[in-house]
Design a protein around this motif. Sequence first.
Motif, PDB file in Angstrom:
ATOM      1  N   ASN A 304      89.809  79.011  -3.965  1.00 45.10           N
ATOM      2  CA  ASN A 304      88.575  79.118  -3.182  1.00 45.10           C
ATOM      3  C   ASN A 304      88.881  79.069  -1.685  1.00 45.10           C
ATOM      4  O   ASN A 304      90.035  79.176  -1.270  1.00 45.10           O
ATOM      5  N   GLN A 305      87.856  78.926  -0.901  1.00 42.93           N
ATOM      6  CA  GLN A 305      87.992  78.933   0.556  1.00 42.93           C
ATOM      7  C   GLN A 305      88.889  77.813   1.066  1.00 42.93           C
ATOM      8  O   GLN A 305      89.391  77.878   2.189  1.00 42.93           O
ATOM      9  N   ASP A 306      89.117  76.791   0.247  1.00 42.35           N
ATOM     10  CA  ASP A 306      89.979  75.681   0.639  1.00 42.35           C
ATOM     11  C   ASP A 306      91.405  75.839   0.125  1.00 42.35           C
ATOM     12  O   ASP A 306      92.236  74.945   0.317  1.00 42.35           O
ATOM     13  N   GLY A 307      91.677  76.950  -0.575  1.00 38.67           N
ATOM     14  CA  GLY A 307      93.005  77.174  -1.126  1.00 38.67           C
ATOM     15  C   GLY A 307      93.266  76.445  -2.419  1.00 38.67           C
ATOM     16  O   GLY A 307      94.422  76.311  -2.849  1.00 38.67           O
ATOM     17  N   LYS A 308      92.210  75.985  -3.086  1.00 40.88           N
ATOM     18  CA  LYS A 308      92.352  75.200  -4.312  1.00 40.88           C
ATOM     19  C   LYS A 308      91.907  76.002  -5.541  1.00 40.88           C
ATOM     20  O   LYS A 308      90.944  76.753  -5.478  1.00 40.88           O
ATOM     21  N   ARG A 309      92.627  75.805  -6.648  1.00 37.91           N
ATOM     22  CA  ARG A 309      92.167  76.355  -7.929  1.00 37.91           C
ATOM     23  C   ARG A 309      90.886  75.636  -8.346  1.00 37.91           C
ATOM     24  O   ARG A 309      90.692  74.457  -8.033  1.00 37.91           O
ATOM     25  N   ILE A 327      82.652  81.403 -10.165  1.00 33.29           N
ATOM     26  CA  ILE A 327      82.868  82.074  -8.879  1.00 33.29           C
ATOM     27  C   ILE A 327      81.668  81.888  -7.958  1.00 33.29           C
ATOM     28  O   ILE A 327      81.814  81.676  -6.748  1.00 33.29           O
ATOM     29  N   LYS A 328      80.470  81.942  -8.541  1.00 30.92           N
ATOM     30  CA  LYS A 328      79.252  81.786  -7.729  1.00 30.92           C
ATOM     31  C   LYS A 328      79.230  80.440  -7.009  1.00 30.92           C
ATOM     32  O   LYS A 328      78.687  80.324  -5.902  1.00 30.92           O
ATOM     33  N   ASN A 329      79.840  79.442  -7.594  1.00 32.09           N
ATOM     34  CA  ASN A 329      79.778  78.101  -7.014  1.00 32.09           C
ATOM     35  C   ASN A 329      80.754  77.888  -5.865  1.00 32.09           C
ATOM     36  O   ASN A 329      80.799  76.795  -5.288  1.00 32.09           O
ATOM     37  N   GLN A 330      81.543  78.900  -5.540  1.00 29.89           N
ATOM     38  CA  GLN A 330      82.463  78.811  -4.414  1.00 29.89           C
ATOM     39  C   GLN A 330      81.910  79.624  -3.237  1.00 29.89           C
ATOM     40  O   GLN A 330      81.171  80.587  -3.421  1.00 29.89           O
ATOM     41  N   ARG A 331      82.314  79.261  -2.046  1.00 29.75           N
ATOM     42  CA  ARG A 331      81.893  80.029  -0.881  1.00 29.75           C
ATOM     43  C   ARG A 331      82.686  81.326  -0.764  1.00 29.75           C
ATOM     44  O   ARG A 331      82.143  82.373  -0.437  1.00 29.75           O
ATOM     45  N   ARG A 332      84.005  81.259  -1.025  1.00 25.52           N
ATOM     46  CA  ARG A 332      84.852  82.439  -1.065  1.00 25.52           C
ATOM     47  C   ARG A 332      85.832  82.273  -2.217  1.00 25.52           C
ATOM     48  O   ARG A 332      86.219  81.142  -2.561  1.00 25.52           O
ATOM     49  N   ILE A 395      93.988  85.399   5.049  1.00 25.30           N
ATOM     50  CA  ILE A 395      92.720  85.143   4.343  1.00 25.30           C
ATOM     51  C   ILE A 395      92.011  83.894   4.867  1.00 25.30           C
ATOM     52  O   ILE A 395      90.982  83.485   4.319  1.00 25.30           O
ATOM     53  N   ASP A 396      92.560  83.282   5.914  1.00 25.63           N
ATOM     54  CA  ASP A 396      91.950  82.121   6.565  1.00 25.63           C
ATOM     55  C   ASP A 396      91.805  80.949   5.597  1.00 25.63           C
ATOM     56  O   ASP A 396      90.732  80.354   5.448  1.00 25.63           O
ATOM     57  N   VAL A 397      92.920  80.638   4.944  1.00 26.52           N
ATOM     58  CA  VAL A 397      92.988  79.497   4.028  1.00 26.52           C
ATOM     59  C   VAL A 397      94.121  78.594   4.499  1.00 26.52           C
ATOM     60  O   VAL A 397      95.162  79.081   4.974  1.00 26.52           O
ATOM     61  N   ASP A 398      93.944  77.293   4.377  1.00 24.83           N
ATOM     62  CA  ASP A 398      94.963  76.355   4.825  1.00 24.83           C
ATOM     63  C   ASP A 398      96.283  76.618   4.104  1.00 24.83           C
ATOM     64  O   ASP A 398      96.353  76.608   2.865  1.00 24.83           O
ATOM     65  N   ALA A 399      97.344  76.842   4.883  1.00 27.30           N
ATOM     66  CA  ALA A 399      98.628  77.237   4.318  1.00 27.30           C
ATOM     67  C   ALA A 399      99.238  76.152   3.435  1.00 27.30           C
ATOM     68  O   ALA A 399      99.759  76.443   2.344  1.00 27.30           O
ATOM     69  N   GLU A 400      99.198  74.910   3.873  1.00 27.08           N
ATOM     70  CA  GLU A 400      99.810  73.830   3.093  1.00 27.08           C
ATOM     71  C   GLU A 400      99.095  73.647   1.751  1.00 27.08           C
ATOM     72  O   GLU A 400      99.732  73.406   0.722  1.00 27.08           O
ATOM     73  N   THR A 401      97.768  73.768   1.779  1.00 27.65           N
ATOM     74  CA  THR A 401      97.010  73.618   0.530  1.00 27.65           C
ATOM     75  C   THR A 401      97.333  74.762  -0.432  1.00 27.65           C
ATOM     76  O   THR A 401      97.542  74.539  -1.628  1.00 27.65           O
ATOM     77  N   GLU A 440      89.920  89.506  -2.540  1.00 33.22           N
ATOM     78  CA  GLU A 440      88.737  88.659  -2.386  1.00 33.22           C
ATOM     79  C   GLU A 440      87.644  89.144  -3.321  1.00 33.22           C
ATOM     80  O   GLU A 440      87.227  90.304  -3.272  1.00 33.22           O
ATOM     81  N   LEU A 441      87.159  88.234  -4.176  1.00 37.75           N
ATOM     82  CA  LEU A 441      86.190  88.574  -5.210  1.00 37.75           C
ATOM     83  C   LEU A 441      84.801  88.063  -4.863  1.00 37.75           C
ATOM     84  O   LEU A 441      84.638  86.898  -4.482  1.00 37.75           O
TER      85      LEU A 441
END
Length: 516
Positions: A304-309, A327-332, A395-401, A440-441
């Motif tokens: 998702n937008q935070d880089g998490k499964r 998928i609907k429950n995520q922002r990206r 994709i503007d997601v935190d690299a470390e995450t 991006e879905l």
Amino acid sequence: MKKIVCKRTAFVMAFLVSVVLIASCSQGREAGEAASLGNPNITADVVVVGAGGAGLTAAIQASQLGLDVILLEKNSYPGGTTIMTEGMFAVGSHYQKEAGVDIDQVDLLRRVQEYNHWLSNSIILQKFFKASAGTIDWLEDLGVEFTEVSFMGDSVQTWHLFEGMGEGYINSMHKAALAAGVNLMLETPGKELVMEDGRVKGLIAENKDGENISIEAPVVILATGGYSDNPEMMEEHVGVTPENSIQIGMPGRTGDGIKMGLSAGADTFYLGTAVFYGGNLKGIPYGNHLYTASAFQPTMVWVNQDGKRFADESIAGLNFSFSGNAIKNQRRVFSILNKASLDYFVEEGCILGTGGYTLTGTRLTELYDQIDEQLAKGNEGIQIADTLDELSSRIDVDAETLKATMAAYNTYCEKGADEGFGKKAEYLQGMTSGPWYSFELAVGYFTTVGGLKVNEHAQVLTEEDTAIPGLYATGTDAGGLYGDSYDVVICAGSCQGWAVNSGRFAAQDAVKYLGK
């Protein structure tokens, strides 16, 4: 009998504008225009609003029962989104008996209600199930042909497939409506209910020239297909916008019937429920090789937008309703794959197919050409990078995450056990090196299924659960069959089956209401 994954028929739309169906509609259009232009004030026993699967059924059944019927359709052709369906639900049909399929209706009801957390209307489900086999026989008497009874994914064997799919079904029903004497008025949307002392008195429609038509009728049956094409209603009730979702279906489903019901004092039932599916890359057709690789394979990693499964990604191909919810429950949402994974799909074949578009095991030989085509068009939903650091920046997601997520996933693949979300070991394929691909879905949806509150006779109810005299809602204008999710993994074809059966219920009750 083989199991079939839903094969959403977008090609029907191209077929529709060119051959059999449009040609067969000309007779109805001429009759409808003559009626709307020559008779600005019309009378009938019943007005059915919407000539899709539910409306055609209601109109034919009402006409068979001796009622004078006007069937309104805002488009220039009948059929609605039923044109894009493949089959319908039934239990206890002769097809199932001939195939040796024995389904306990009581057990099926319990399974569906457990899936729905007992949120749906059991009395409606009971009547629907009991009537469904007889409705198959009724349709066959009208000229509808079926090919077999099959599955959708892992569902019960309830999916009765149409000969010629959706357009074959609608062709047969259109001919049956004309033969039954239904006055089909195309390009004539219903606009406003006329009520008197709390009872239906008629309806105001509008012809293609923008002229109002006053129709006096004591019964109105709403069958306008829900509100999938109404962005304001979708955002208010479902929480999606055109920017974060992709809609598949025929045009015109703007909530007309639901709004008319609300104006008459109707209550609603889970109005915000929709049939979601597990995501789509904007700009590509459902089911092509790029779609199959980027959005449907169980070996992909969703972040998702935070880089998490956030889910077991294999649900995309096994339960499209649940994957859509996730998928609907995520922002990206991004589907992450590497080139080695994509090469496997090209050289060895896809792991899960998309039914009629791409069969399981098909080599996705057009994949890279389709990626290049989208990149040339400037599709920013596709990003390619040599490293995860570079990809995360793109994709503007935190690299470390993101790197931690992929490291954990690869550990699960080495162990053969997904300790995050329980994906089956056979779908765990590690991805340790680039190039990396991100797709991006957006959440996809086929239709809304929440609507006006009705009882088992399809009568529209108020907040006090009293029926509004003369007003009925069918198909996706009516709520009651579902809770918060579509039951695709149990009752394959239930949405289309409900459209047809609820149309019959409304017509059958209308005869009693009118005392004829």
